[in-house]
Design a protein around this motif. Structure first.
Motif, PDB file in Angstrom:
ATOM      1  N   HIS A  32       0.818  -1.211   0.000  1.00  0.00           N
ATOM      2  CA  HIS A  32       0.000   0.000   0.000  1.00  0.00           C
ATOM      3  C   HIS A  32       0.853   1.262   0.000  1.00  0.00           C
ATOM      4  CE1 HIS A  32      -3.076  -2.864   1.125  1.00  0.00           C
ATOM      5  NE2 HIS A  32      -4.008  -1.937   0.984  1.00  0.00           N
ATOM      6  N   ASN A 101      -5.792  -2.197  -7.369  1.00  0.00           N
ATOM      7  CA  ASN A 101      -5.618  -3.569  -7.797  1.00  0.00           C
ATOM      8  C   ASN A 101      -5.303  -3.646  -9.289  1.00  0.00           C
ATOM      9  OD1 ASN A 101      -5.478  -6.247  -7.344  1.00  0.00           O
ATOM     10  ND2 ASN A 101      -7.646  -6.548  -6.879  1.00  0.00           N
ATOM     11  N   TYR A 107      -8.567   0.410  -3.278  1.00  0.00           N
ATOM     12  CA  TYR A 107      -8.824   0.101  -1.878  1.00  0.00           C
ATOM     13  C   TYR A 107      -8.256   1.257  -1.050  1.00  0.00           C
ATOM     14  CZ  TYR A 107      -9.681  -4.609  -3.618  1.00  0.00           C
ATOM     15  OH  TYR A 107     -10.183  -5.685  -4.291  1.00  0.00           O
ATOM     16  N   TYR A 109      -8.275   3.227   2.790  1.00  0.00           N
ATOM     17  CA  TYR A 109      -8.574   3.067   4.210  1.00  0.00           C
ATOM     18  C   TYR A 109      -8.091   4.284   4.992  1.00  0.00           C
ATOM     19  CZ  TYR A 109      -8.707  -1.735   2.483  1.00  0.00           C
ATOM     20  OH  TYR A 109      -8.976  -2.865   1.755  1.00  0.00           O
TER      21      TYR A 109
END
Length: 120
Positions: A32, A101, A107, A109
């Motif tokens: 990440h 991805n 994604y 967070y």
């Protein structure tokens, strides 16, 4: 379950230093990109500093030369060293983890935030 937990905020005098920490769980941390954002009252959230999974960094102009972002993949940690703090750095600081991805799905967070107040 993904969790990002920030710590290290507080009250500091102008010219002082703070080190923010963020520990991540529930994700493959090393895959990440990580970032620190901040939001001051009445203002939009802004990106302060970011570090890619490969270790490249970038900063908003207002903190260049004063803040340093770093990561420690072995401990799932990202840090923000803040030096020469100014009153305008006062904000809630948020940790962010993002990964895109292979098929383009993103994604994203966020942590719950930690308050940084710079005041005499």
């Amino acid at each position: 379950q993904v969790q990002l937990v920030e710590s290290g905020g507080g009250l500091v005098q102008p010219g002082g230093s703070l080190r923010l920490s963020c520990v991540a769980s529930g994700i493959i941390f090393s895959s990440h990109d990580m970032g620190w954002y901040r939001q001051a009252p009445g203002k939009q959230r802004e990106l302060v500093a970011a570090i890619t999974d490969g270790g490249s960094t970038n900063y908003v102009d207002s903190v260049k030369g004063r803040f340093t972002i770093s990561r420690e993949n072995a401990r799932n940690m990202v840090y923000l060293q803040m030096n020469s703090l100014k009153s305008e750095d006062t904000a809630v600081y948020y940790c962010n983890a993002v990964r895109t991805n292979w098929n383009g799905r993103k994604y994203d967070y966020w942590g719950q935030g930690t308050q940084v107040t710079v005041s005499p």
